[in-house]
Structures are given as structure tokens and as C-alpha cells.
Design an enzyme around this catalytic site. Sequence first.
Site, short mmCIF file in Angstrom:
data_model
loop_
_atom_site.label_atom_id
_atom_site.label_comp_id
_atom_site.label_asym_id
_atom_site.label_seq_id
_atom_site.Cartn_x
_atom_site.Cartn_y
_atom_site.Cartn_z
N CYS A 2 0.86 -1.18 0.00
CA CYS A 2 0.00 0.00 0.00
C CYS A 2 0.90 1.23 0.00
O CYS A 2 2.09 1.16 0.24
CB CYS A 2 -0.86 0.02 1.26
N ARG A 26 1.28 1.67 -6.14
CA ARG A 26 1.47 0.66 -5.11
C ARG A 26 0.19 -0.12 -4.79
O ARG A 26 0.24 -1.15 -4.11
CB ARG A 26 1.98 1.31 -3.82
N TRP A 73 -3.56 -1.88 -1.50
CA TRP A 73 -3.58 -3.12 -2.26
C TRP A 73 -3.97 -4.19 -1.24
O TRP A 73 -3.23 -4.45 -0.29
CB TRP A 73 -2.20 -3.42 -2.85
N ASN A 97 1.19 0.18 5.90
CA ASN A 97 1.62 -0.65 4.77
C ASN A 97 2.40 -1.81 5.36
O ASN A 97 3.32 -1.60 6.15
CB ASN A 97 2.52 0.16 3.83
N GLY A 98 2.05 -3.03 4.96
CA GLY A 98 2.76 -4.20 5.48
C GLY A 98 1.74 -5.23 5.95
O GLY A 98 0.59 -5.22 5.53
N GLU A 470 8.63 -13.73 -20.80
CA GLU A 470 8.38 -12.35 -20.37
C GLU A 470 7.22 -11.76 -21.19
O GLU A 470 6.38 -11.03 -20.66
CB GLU A 470 9.67 -11.53 -20.55
N LYS A 474 3.84 -10.25 -19.60
CA LYS A 474 3.40 -8.88 -19.88
C LYS A 474 1.96 -8.90 -20.39
O LYS A 474 1.12 -8.09 -19.98
CB LYS A 474 4.24 -8.22 -20.97
N GLU A 477 -0.64 -9.84 -17.71
CA GLU A 477 -0.64 -8.85 -16.64
C GLU A 477 -1.49 -7.62 -16.98
O GLU A 477 -2.23 -7.12 -16.13
CB GLU A 477 0.82 -8.46 -16.42
N HIS A 493 5.51 -32.05 -26.21
CA HIS A 493 5.42 -32.85 -24.99
C HIS A 493 4.16 -32.56 -24.19
O HIS A 493 4.08 -32.88 -23.01
CB HIS A 493 6.66 -32.63 -24.12
N LYS A 593 2.82 -2.33 -7.92
CA LYS A 593 4.19 -2.24 -8.41
C LYS A 593 5.19 -2.98 -7.52
O LYS A 593 6.01 -3.72 -8.01
CB LYS A 593 4.57 -0.76 -8.53
C1 AGP Z 1 6.48 -7.26 -13.98
O1 AGP Z 1 5.82 -6.69 -15.04
C2 AGP Z 1 5.71 -7.48 -12.78
N1 AGP Z 1 4.91 -6.39 -12.40
C3 AGP Z 1 6.33 -8.28 -11.67
O2 AGP Z 1 6.47 -9.58 -12.17
C4 AGP Z 1 7.70 -7.83 -11.08
O3 AGP Z 1 8.71 -7.97 -12.02
C5 AGP Z 1 7.99 -8.67 -9.83
O4 AGP Z 1 6.99 -8.43 -8.88
C6 AGP Z 1 9.35 -8.40 -9.23
O5 AGP Z 1 9.48 -7.09 -8.82
P1 AGP Z 1 10.90 -6.50 -8.42
O6 AGP Z 1 11.77 -6.55 -9.62
O7 AGP Z 1 10.61 -5.10 -7.97
O8 AGP Z 1 11.45 -7.34 -7.31
#
Ligand code: AGP
Length: 598
Positions: A2, A26, A73, A97-98, A470, A474, A477, A493, A593
Site C-alpha cells: 500500500c 502501489r 492493495w 503498509n505491510g 516475459e 506482460k 498482466e 510434450h 508495483k
Molecule cells: C512485472 O511486469 C511485474 N509487475 C512483476 O512480475 C515484477 O517484475 C515482480 O513483482 C518483481 O518485482 P521487483 O523486480 O521489484 O522485485
Amino acid sequence: MCGIIGAVTESAIKPVLAGLGRLEYRGYDSSGISIVINNEIKTRKVQGKLKKLKHILAEQPLDGEYAIGHTRWATHGKATLINAHPHQCGQVSVVHNGIIENHLQLKQQLLQWGHILKSSTDSEVIPHLINHYLSLQMTQEEAIERTIRQLKGSYALGVLINGVEKNLYAIKQGSPLVISEGNDGAYMASDAMALGRDINKIYYPKDNELIKLNADNVQLCNASLNKKIHYVNNTYYENIISKGKYSSFMEKEIFEQVDLLSNAMSKQQASSYTAINFTKLNKITIVACGTSYYAAAVAKFWFEKYANISVAIDIASEYRYRSPIITDNELTIFVSQSGETADTLAALAYAKSKKAQTLALVNVCNSSIAREAGFFFEIFAGPEIGVASTKAFTCQLAVFYKMCIEAAKQRAFISHTELRKLASYFQLVPYLIKKVLKQSSDMKRLAKKLSTYSNVLFLGRGIVTPIAQEGALKLKEISYIHAEAYAAGELKHGPIALLDEQMPVVVLAPKDSLTDKLLSNIQEVQARNAPVFIIGDACIREYINLQEDEFFELPSIPESILPFITVLPMQLLALYCAQALERNVDQPRNLAKSVTVE
Ligand code: AGP
């Protein structure tokens, strides 16, 4: 996970709301503020995004000298109004936050004391405990410190108390927190960016330092405030928090990669990878999550091929739960854009407890992971706001590539000519990225067609397999299209059973040593009537029949730098699919994030 913010200034609502806007990356499940008005704490909160809260406050304005704010969040308790922060008990209001791991026991105790808790969050116990201790005639500081001693878990807290004295307190344990003293007031927040142009000097508190912010000054309670102040360039943050000509931060960050990679390359030359004695190493382990993990997967390929070092890669959330064997001549590298990812941080703590040599690759130099690791390298991507990581990935790759050249040099595994070639290919990266970005309209066309499907398979081979993974990450996500990636040879397979007219396959097909094998894999896909989309070298079209909107042409790229260039079409594809489906690119659902919870 958060975002929290607090301000003590003449008109506190303005910096708090502006800061919440910058903290929304966040989390954006709910938002709220508390403010002291006429000797009373008023709280306003909404379920959903900040714009709803701003709307309410525009209709019924509130302002005062002391305010706190929160953008959530959801972890404990659904994303509802009742669970939104701040949580208030009497004249104590708290943003958190936490995670408070022992909140159920604490709740039990509070119920016995006659408190009524309304939410299903772990956070609500905090204002109740503080209020309870205040009722026992403890001072404000004693009441907070007594509460803190009972909390297990991680937290950054903003505590607003409206008593005989009005004060804003800040304290943290394992979660990020910054304090700032400006000319016009005192502030606290989850990160410096939240404070925007109002900051010029910031202080990063240590765990469990209780800090009091009031109209007179900022004070460290129970100790003299011997602060290490960081001076901040305000214009820098202003540019970072503006989208400029782009429709989203993600788009801006994708297009920034040309300049960033040129700058990052020169900055990284100044960093000293010679600090690592690669000749003494017989193993490297790289631990990370999400996109950072895929950067690690590329690094494995480079270190093994060019420096002859065995590399193991690990997902951070698994690492410490499976008794990894850590040997004497091993370097354990932790990769994290934010430097705050709880899984990676916990894995680092585990490695340290086993006496591992630890190195971190981070974008945020003041982050927990940077501070905890034996040493760290900065990736120089600049703050990344879009939840989908883009520029941090290519900057992580840049550091790994340079490290690998240094390792290859020290271990004399490849010839001087090959070493020079690796270095000169690296110089081509910004130029090739620019070339790919110039073709963005071709990708828009391809994305429009692909976005009509609900499921997508991605295929790659060799060094671009992590890039295909990746790409799938993306896409799911930010567009919510279900996507999975495989090394193309794995298709037969199992996943091949999925292929039909409704299962498109995106193939990453640059020209490299595995092109012929990949061509056979593509034939297998076409034979099962699955729609094929290729991001590949022009030569592929001689063999595979494709329409204009099913092909994105890659320039000719030396094999060692393929990951830097091929990830660009993956990022654009996800962006344009999300745009075609009218998704919120920078604020995808359920995500945040920095994932600062386990
Ligand atoms: C990537 O697009 C994601 N939002 C997520 O996978 C991210 O890379 C992951 O949470 C790791 O974050 P960090 O690099 O800040 O540790």
C-alpha cells in the site's frame, strides 16, 4: 504494497492527495484520508480508485494542518469500504503498509478489553491498541512504542493523534518509509516520489525509530536525531511523475529505453564489476521474481556460454523453502527493480543466514534489498511507475551483460576477439531498440488481431525463451488475455494438445543458430490449424505464409544481444493489446508495483 503519506503543513490535504496520486502504483483497491479539523479527526474513504475520493473531497472540502492518506492493495480483507484505511479509534487514526502476522491474537485481546473492531484487516488492531494504552495514561510515544512491541510482521505506519497535543508519528519495521522536512512543513511517505516537488531533503529512518512530526519540527523520539539527509533534485521527480506525450507510464517507459540504454551503458562502465573475483567462483545462483526472474534466466545463458560459470536460477518465493545448497565459492545474486519485493528480501535474509556471499541488482538504491545485500549494483533505469516492468528489464540485462564480459575476461574462457565482439555488439543495442520502436505501428496492427483471442501461447528457443516467457507475463498482466510460454521444443510434450483455430501461437523467431529447428516447430503449429503470429527475421517469411498483420519484422541482431531487442516487440504487443481492449495499462487489476508481502 500500500502507499502511505502524511503531512504537517498549513494546508495538509493538498500534498496528501497529490502524494496519493503518485503512490497509486502501489495499490488502488481503496483510498482514504484522515485530517484534524476543529480539534477532531475527520476520516473520508472510498472503495476503488483515488479519483472517487478526490471527487468527494471536491464536493465537501476538508482541510487542516495534520493529515494522513492511504492507497490500498488488499491483503487481509477484501477491497471494501470498511477495510479501507485510515483506521480510526477515538482520536487515533492510522495508515499502514505491510502485514501484521499476529493480528488475530491481538484482535482477541482487544475484544476482551471491550473494543469493537469493524474491518477484517490486520491493520485495524493498531489504532485500537494505541488508544487502549493512551487510556491507561501513557504518553503518546509510550502508547505507540508499547503497541509496536506487540506487533509481529512488517509495517510502515503513519499515526495521527489528536490529544492534548496534535502529532503525526511515523515508524517502520521492514517496510519502506521516508521522512522529509521542507521549508513549509514535515512529511512522511512510502517513497520520496510521493512528495513530489515539495521535498528537497529526505531522511530514511531505521527500523523502529519513532519519529514525531509536528508544526515545530521533526524529531526522533527517545534519541537525538542524528540524521543522514539525502538532498533531492525536485525537477527530476517532476519529470518522472509526468507522462509527457504518452498515454501511459508504461508506454513512456518503453520508449525511454533508447536513451536509457545509451546512458546506462556509460554509467555502468563506471561501476566496477572488477570487484568480483570470478576466477574464484564455481557457481552463481540468481534469485528473483517475475520479470526480474526472466532477466536472471537470460543471465544464466550468458554466464554459462561466455564465462563458463555454472548458474542456477531460483524463484524467490521458493528459494528459502527448499533447503538450497550454498557452497563456499558461490555468489548469490538477488535481482529486484523495486528492491522491496518481500519474497526476494526474505530469500536474501535466508542466504545471509547461511553465510552466502550476496550481491543485489536493484533500481532503487535506498531500498531494503540494496541495504541488506553484501554489495549492490544499480541498474540506472530511473524510477519505473508502470506496474508492468519494461525499462528495468533491459537495464537489468545491461548490468548482467557487462558483468558477464568481465567474468569472461577474468576466466579467459573466450578469445580476445570474441570478447571485443561481445563488447561491440553491446554498443548496437540503443540503435537496434530505436529501429524496432520505429515499427510500432506494425505491432499495433498485429495486436489488434491478437487481442480478439482469449488464450495465447508464446514460443521461443534458446536465449529468447525467457523473452517469450516475459512476453506472456506482460500480456496476461495488463490485457488479462491468458498467455503461457514454452521453449518451442517442449510443445510436442503436451501443450500441442491445446492447438486449434482458437489458440493462436506467437513465435519469437530471430535468425540464430536454432532458426531451422524453430521453423519445424512453426510447421507443427500450422498443421494443427492454430493461427500463427511471428515476430521474426525477414527470412522466416520465405518459409511461412503469413498475412501482413501476422508478422513483425526484426532487424538482423547478433545472437548475444537478442534479448535486449526481442523484448521490445513483446512489450509493445502487451501494451497495444491492452489498449485495444481498453484496459487500464498502468493500473492492472489485482496488481501493484512493489509486492511487499509474502
Ligand atoms: C512485472 O511486469 C511485474 N509487475 C512483476 O512480475 C515484477 O517484475 C515482480 O513483482 C518483481 O518485482 P521487483 O523486480 O521489484 O522485485
